[in-house]
Motif scaffolding. Sequence first.
Motif, PDB file in Angstrom:
ATOM      1  N   LYS A   1       0.802  -1.218   0.000  1.00  0.00           N
ATOM      2  CA  LYS A   1       0.000   0.000   0.000  1.00  0.00           C
ATOM      3  C   LYS A   1       0.837   1.271   0.000  1.00  0.00           C
ATOM      4  N   LYS A   2       1.928   1.263  -0.717  1.00  0.00           N
ATOM      5  CA  LYS A   2       2.709   2.480  -0.867  1.00  0.00           C
ATOM      6  C   LYS A   2       1.869   3.492  -1.650  1.00  0.00           C
ATOM      7  N   PRO A   3       1.957   4.765  -1.299  1.00  0.00           N
ATOM      8  CA  PRO A   3       1.202   5.776  -2.046  1.00  0.00           C
ATOM      9  C   PRO A   3       1.634   5.801  -3.510  1.00  0.00           C
ATOM     10  N   MET A   4       0.744   6.208  -4.365  1.00  0.00           N
ATOM     11  CA  MET A   4       1.068   6.327  -5.776  1.00  0.00           C
ATOM     12  C   MET A   4       2.257   7.271  -5.968  1.00  0.00           C
ATOM     13  N   PHE A   5       3.169   6.909  -6.824  1.00  0.00           N
ATOM     14  CA  PHE A   5       4.372   7.677  -7.164  1.00  0.00           C
ATOM     15  C   PHE A   5       5.416   7.687  -6.044  1.00  0.00           C
ATOM     16  N   TRP A   6       5.212   6.855  -5.030  1.00  0.00           N
ATOM     17  CA  TRP A   6       6.174   6.779  -3.927  1.00  0.00           C
ATOM     18  C   TRP A   6       7.565   6.439  -4.447  1.00  0.00           C
ATOM     19  N   GLN A   7       7.639   5.492  -5.382  1.00  0.00           N
ATOM     20  CA  GLN A   7       8.932   5.066  -5.896  1.00  0.00           C
ATOM     21  C   GLN A   7       9.612   6.173  -6.688  1.00  0.00           C
TER      22      GLN A   7
ATOM     23  N   GLY B   1       5.797  10.987 -14.154  1.00  0.00           N
ATOM     24  CA  GLY B   1       4.747  10.672 -15.108  1.00  0.00           C
ATOM     25  C   GLY B   1       3.408  10.313 -14.500  1.00  0.00           C
ATOM     26  N   GLY B   2       2.354  10.912 -15.035  1.00  0.00           N
ATOM     27  CA  GLY B   2       1.008  10.606 -14.587  1.00  0.00           C
ATOM     28  C   GLY B   2       0.555  11.408 -13.380  1.00  0.00           C
ATOM     29  N   SER B   3       1.430  12.231 -12.851  1.00  0.00           N
ATOM     30  CA  SER B   3       1.100  12.956 -11.634  1.00  0.00           C
ATOM     31  C   SER B   3       0.028  14.013 -11.872  1.00  0.00           C
ATOM     32  N   ARG B   4      -0.734  14.236 -10.810  1.00  0.00           N
ATOM     33  CA  ARG B   4      -1.775  15.258 -10.799  1.00  0.00           C
ATOM     34  C   ARG B   4      -1.387  16.337  -9.789  1.00  0.00           C
ATOM     35  N   LEU B   5      -2.115  17.425  -9.795  1.00  0.00           N
ATOM     36  CA  LEU B   5      -1.824  18.477  -8.824  1.00  0.00           C
ATOM     37  C   LEU B   5      -2.022  17.977  -7.394  1.00  0.00           C
ATOM     38  N   THR B   6      -2.902  17.023  -7.223  1.00  0.00           N
ATOM     39  CA  THR B   6      -3.065  16.419  -5.895  1.00  0.00           C
ATOM     40  C   THR B   6      -1.780  15.728  -5.452  1.00  0.00           C
ATOM     41  N   ASP B   7      -1.063  15.142  -6.408  1.00  0.00           N
ATOM     42  CA  ASP B   7       0.197  14.463  -6.082  1.00  0.00           C
ATOM     43  C   ASP B   7       1.289  15.476  -5.765  1.00  0.00           C
ATOM     44  N   LEU B   8       1.303  16.592  -6.485  1.00  0.00           N
ATOM     45  CA  LEU B   8       2.269  17.646  -6.180  1.00  0.00           C
ATOM     46  C   LEU B   8       2.052  18.173  -4.766  1.00  0.00           C
ATOM     47  N   ASN B   9       0.799  18.286  -4.383  1.00  0.00           N
ATOM     48  CA  ASN B   9       0.499  18.733  -3.019  1.00  0.00           C
ATOM     49  C   ASN B   9       0.895  17.684  -1.984  1.00  0.00           C
ATOM     50  N   TYR B  10       0.624  16.432  -2.297  1.00  0.00           N
ATOM     51  CA  TYR B  10       0.936  15.351  -1.370  1.00  0.00           C
ATOM     52  C   TYR B  10       2.440  15.245  -1.115  1.00  0.00           C
TER      53      TYR B  10
END
Length: 218
Positions: free
Chosen positions: A21-27, A75-84
């Motif tokens: 359950k690693k967060p998306m884009f953790w790697q 790749g594939g990141s959203r603004l929600t991911d930039l915030n996270y």
Amino acid sequence: MKKILSALLLLSFALFFSQEKKPMFWQDIQNFKKLDQENAPPKDAVLLIGSSSFTKWTDVSDYFPGKTIINRGFGGSRLTDLNYYAEDLLAPYQPKQIIIYCGDNDFADNHELKAEEVVSRYKTFYKKIRKKFPNIEVDYISIKYSPSREQLWPQMKETNQKIEAFMKKEKNAEFIDITKAMEDADGNVRKDIFLEDMLHLTPEGYQIWAKVITPYMK
């Protein structure tokens, strides 16, 4: 004995699911950390943050001779991911300028998403940047109109307009509009500057971007 076995099984399951359950884009973020450990990031660089349009621009430094660039597109990141991952994307660096390209994946992820929500996500990230870097140049590249996402163009257009209006009110901030440069003489989006997926850019497409971005480069 049964209690010990049960405890071991529970521990095994816990370890298994914690790894799964690693967060998306953790790697991707771990890869950035590894790069920074291997080579200390230069100061006063231009920091690129965003999605795959930056990720795939692997030779971006060649387009801007004399500029020091740190590419942190994933790749594939959203603004929600930039915030996270804001802390991971900002804390290791001391840039003189940040250029952002992100937003189209937010709509691709949810076709019903309203422009106001994406703009709000961007403003949140912008505020996080300003908290850490009050005075540096911060620029946002307009969401491109990829042929494969034509059904989303209306939301993207509204988002671009709202972010442009926001950036005009901010100090040391610019909205970099790449829309016109990616059109043909008739005002249509040039499909020949996209790869076969009609989403990502060819080298010529990046040449166009570089020509538009260069005047904004510190």
